[in-house]
Design an enzyme around this catalytic site. Structure first.
Site, PDB file in Angstrom:
ATOM      1  N   VAL A 180       0.817  -1.219   0.000  1.00 21.92           N
ATOM      2  CA  VAL A 180       0.000   0.000   0.000  1.00 21.92           C
ATOM      3  C   VAL A 180       0.853   1.271   0.000  1.00 21.92           C
ATOM      4  CG1 VAL A 180      -2.192  -0.843   0.898  1.00 21.92           C
ATOM      5  CG2 VAL A 180      -0.332  -0.356   2.497  1.00 21.92           C
ATOM      6  N   TYR A 200       0.993   1.157  16.873  1.00 24.86           N
ATOM      7  CA  TYR A 200      -0.275   0.822  16.189  1.00 24.86           C
ATOM      8  C   TYR A 200      -1.378   1.811  16.582  1.00 24.86           C
ATOM      9  CZ  TYR A 200      -4.173  -2.294  14.804  1.00 24.86           C
ATOM     10  OH  TYR A 200      -5.309  -2.839  14.255  1.00 24.86           O
ATOM     11  N   LYS A 257      -3.396   4.241  14.139  1.00 23.05           N
ATOM     12  CA  LYS A 257      -4.832   4.033  13.981  1.00 23.05           C
ATOM     13  C   LYS A 257      -5.635   5.287  14.300  1.00 23.05           C
ATOM     14  CE  LYS A 257      -5.340   0.008  12.235  1.00 23.05           C
ATOM     15  NZ  LYS A 257      -5.670  -0.005  10.790  1.00 23.05           N
TER      16      LYS A 257
END
Ligand code: NAD
Length: 301
Positions: free
Chosen positions: A75, A163, A167
């Site tokens: 990505v 993370y 997020k």
């Protein structure tokens, strides 16, 4: 109500080789969409690559009579993923930024590599894919985007400083794209899902996992990215195991203090109760409302 269909639309699903991404890809293909099944095919920690993950899902979709192509890029190279959509199907209508990895480690032991890789995949990845799709969305005055946050981002998670930061970044990213995209009928929402996948199978008991099928996240995503959704944008949803709920900011009553030499730590402590008073909450949606408050404050001075 007749079932929601996505005929003649192209859906790009990142990280579609397994878990939630696979559930999205097979669902949208079964509802008539052309699907780009992107997956780098590495481990859940972001190690290695393989074409197999995406290929298996594409084969499954084709065997069921659907239309899909594979893309194996990371990505981080979002432009190549969108290019696959344009080359194979001539358009892109819906982008599901779903790819993700974990590098859980206590903050004390976190290495730069753990931080950087998480930022690259989640933050840069979502940016690159959306950036590449954006000109197409604007030109055709149609686009639907789902970004993927997490409860860890909204509330924090032990061993997940990297993370969680990546997020929550999805929330700010979503809110901004929602504002910039509105004029062009580009609607952008963010979900904090919970589902059984290789990411969660080691941390949850089997009976709990059984009730958390990725399939139970898909219907909300379908509602949000369907053309019949003309207003829902910039929203955060918690979804999984049959539970679907919107999450929003809440502001306490607060204290408005004179902006002069009386604004001391002691003055704030005196009003601490008001700072924390949620008995009559406000639900701010932008900076305008905060500026109104500051204007009230200026009147005090
Ligand atoms: P998963 O590991 O089954 O799926 C993630 C997929 O992304 C994998 O197939 C992986 O190969 C792919 N991927 C990883 N890095 C990539 C890259 N650089 N480029 C392209 N593909 C890449 O996990 P999942 O649970 O289905 O997670 C999907 C998304 O949902 C992730 O963003 C995850 O952080 C988020 N999420 C999941 C849960 C949950 O309960 N499962 C909770 C909160 C958030």
């Amino acid at each position: 109500m007749s079932e929601l269909r996505f005929d003649n639309q192209t859906v790009v699903v990142t990280g579609a080789g397994g878990g939630l991404g696979k559930a999205y890809a097979t669902f949208f293909a079964s509802r008539g969409a052309n699907v780009v099944v992107n997956d780098l095919g590495g481990s859940f920690k972001g190690e290695g690559t393989s074409n197999k993950a995406a290929d298996v899902v594409v084969e499954e979709i084709k065997a069921a009579g659907g239309k899909a192509v594979a893309n194996y890029d990371s990505v981080e190279n979002g432009e190549k993923i969108i290019e696959t959509a344009i080359q194979a199907f001539g358009r892109v209508d819906i982008l599901l930024n779903n790819a993700g990895i974990l590098r859980d480690v206590s903050f004390k032991n976190m290495k730069d590599a753990d931080w950087d890789l998480i930022m690259k995949v989640h933050v840069k990845g979502a940016y690159k894919c959306a950036r590449a799709a954006w000109p197409y969305f604007r030109k055709q005055k149609y686009g639907r985007v789902i970004n993927t946050a997490s409860a860890a981002g909204l509330f924090g998670g032990f061993g997940q400083a990297n993370y969680a930061a990546a997020k929550l970044a999805q929330v700010g990213f979503t809110e901004t794209l929602a504002k910039e995209g509105l004029k062009y009928n580009i609607l952008v929402n963010v979900i904090a899902p919970i589902a059984a996948s290789r990411m969660t199978e080691t941390v949850m008991p089997p009976d709990v996992l059984e009730s958390l099928k990725p399939d139970w996240v898909v219907p909300l995503v379908a509602v949000l990215v369907h053309s019949s959704n003309e207003i829902e944008t910039g929203s955060i949803f918690e979804v999984g195991g049959g539970h679907v709920a919107k999450i929003r900011w809440e502001r306490a009553k607060g204290a408005l203090l004179k902006t002069d030499s009386t604004l001391t730590p002691g003055a704030i402590l005196k009003r601490w109760k008001d700072v924390n008073d949620f008995s009559e909450p406000e639900h701010p949606q932008g900076t305008a409302n905060f500026m109104e408050k500051l204007e009230e404050g200026l009147k005090l001075s």
